[in-house]
Scaffold this motif. Structure first.
Motif, PDB file in Angstrom:
ATOM      1  N   HIS A  44       0.819  -1.207   0.000  1.00 29.14           N
ATOM      2  CA  HIS A  44       0.000   0.000   0.000  1.00 29.14           C
ATOM      3  C   HIS A  44       0.858   1.265   0.000  1.00 29.14           C
ATOM      4  O   HIS A  44       1.835   1.365   0.732  1.00 29.14           O
ATOM      5  N   ASP A  65      -3.648   4.635   6.519  1.00 28.38           N
ATOM      6  CA  ASP A  65      -3.242   3.426   7.245  1.00 28.38           C
ATOM      7  C   ASP A  65      -3.371   3.725   8.737  1.00 28.38           C
ATOM      8  O   ASP A  65      -2.756   4.676   9.240  1.00 28.38           O
ATOM      9  N   THR A  79      -6.370  -5.742   8.883  1.00 25.05           N
ATOM     10  CA  THR A  79      -5.155  -5.535   8.098  1.00 25.05           C
ATOM     11  C   THR A  79      -5.263  -6.343   6.819  1.00 25.05           C
ATOM     12  O   THR A  79      -5.515  -7.547   6.839  1.00 25.05           O
ATOM     13  N   ARG A  95      -2.041  -2.936   4.803  1.00 25.68           N
ATOM     14  CA  ARG A  95      -2.727  -1.716   5.195  1.00 25.68           C
ATOM     15  C   ARG A  95      -3.719  -2.042   6.299  1.00 25.68           C
ATOM     16  O   ARG A  95      -4.484  -3.000   6.199  1.00 25.68           O
TER      17      ARG A  95
END
Length: 351
Positions: free
Chosen positions: A33, A106, A184, A188
């Motif tokens: 990410h 994030d 998660t 991310r």
């Protein structure tokens, strides 16, 4: 606070923040990410606006807390405004968590802060509007029953009412603690609303917030203001309207700031039934959330610029303006109480 809906993510239906987006995780490429916020114009604008809101709200409300809590005599009036400032100040303290998440895309603060920081926004919403309702009812009672008000309104009773309002606000903010979670995926971590225990949970929470935090308070405040306006007109008190304008501005600011958020939240609920454009909903909720957050710094600004005449605002210090904004209201309405009850020098100092 963004809100994306991740459907078919395992067995769960979840919304991240307040934007509803559908994805099938089998079609997403497994890549590391990288945040795109700083490359998108809207995100950069909202980021700048959020930082400004956070800084102004933190400093402005800290100033109000200092003045109303330590520099002014403790009265019913200062108790209301001190509570409003504390509500906005707490929101601004935790707003940097949302700003960081906006930049990084994030969540790095863990599950507890995901739940707690998110619920603070709704704690601020409910506590603010409940306090505005209390102030409106208080004004209405003072105008309709001036003698009773001057004999029964005390700082102790006002403090008890404030505590009750905060308890109700905390209770109505609990859904954020319950449904908020982290996941998660693709390197991310997301902080999102997970409405998978009951298919009606999302609608129940959204309508409860809309009714208890917007519609019902609006109706009560409109009734109180209608009574106050009629009473003041018949009593020929319209010339002393400065404190009334300050309170009107505070109420108007709250409803104008939160209206876009609630509108797009309700549109989100019917997204699949009415084929609303997902991009429009996403942008609308992003902007609506930022506008709602702006209410946290508007109150101290209104105290400053509406508490004194325009010509005097450059002649006096910021502290004097804010103190006058809160004190003027008490002096004006206390004169009204004095006239109505025909008791010399016995009217309440602050209403």
């Amino acid at each position: 606070m963004e809100d994306f809906t991740y459907e078919d993510y395992g067995d769960s239906n979840a919304t991240y923040g307040n934007y509803n987006y559908s994805y099938d995780n089998t079609t997403l490429p497994v890549v590391q990410h990288q945040s795109k916020c700083l490359k998108e114009g809207l995100c950069v604008i909202l980021l700048v606006v959020s930082v400004v809101i956070c800084l102004l709200g933190f400093c402005g409300n800290a100033l109000v807390i200092w003045i109303s809590g330590f520099k002014m005599k403790k009265t019913v009036n200062t108790t209301w405004y001190l509570s409003l400032a504390i509500s906005d100040f707490v929101f601004c303290v935790f707003f940097p968590f949302t700003i960081t998440d906006m930049v990084m895309e994030d969540w790095i603060f863990g599950r507890f802060m995901c739940k707690f920081a998110s619920s603070v926004m709704f704690l601020n919403m409910f506590s603010s509007i409940f306090l505005l309702v209390i102030i409106s009812v208080d004004r209405c009672m003072s105008v309709m029953f001036p003698v009773w008000s001057q004999n029964h309104r005390t700082v102790k009773k006002a403090s008890i009412v404030v505590v009750i309002a905060w308890v109700l606000a905390i209770a109505l903010s609990l859904p954020s603690m319950i449904f908020r979670d982290i996941v998660t995926y693709m390197d991310r971590t997301l902080c999102f609303n997970k409405y998978n225990s009951d298919q009606h949970s999302h609608k129940t929470v959204a309508f409860t917030r809309f009714l208890a935090g917007f519609i019902a308070p609006l109706i009560i405040i409109i009734i109180c203001y209608s009574v106050i306006i009629l009473k003041l007109r018949t009593s020929r008190m319209t010339k002393s309207s400065k404190p009334f304008k300050v309170m009107t501005a505070l109420v108007a600011a709250f409803f104008l700031c939160w209206l876009p958020y609630h509108v797009f939240i309700l549109l989100e609920l019917n997204q699949h039934n009415h084929n609303h454009n997902s991009d429009i909903l996403k942008i609308g909720l992003q902007v609506g959330t930022s506008v709602a957050a702006a209410n946290s710094f508007l109150n101290p600004v209104l105290y400053v610029f509406m508490g004194n005449d325009f010509k005097q605002k450059f002649k006096s210090s910021v502290l004097s303006k804010m103190e006058n904004a809160m004190a003027d209201e008490g002096r004006t309405l206390s004169r009204y109480l004095s006239r109505s009850s025909s008791v010399d020098n016995r009217a309440s100092t602050h209403i």
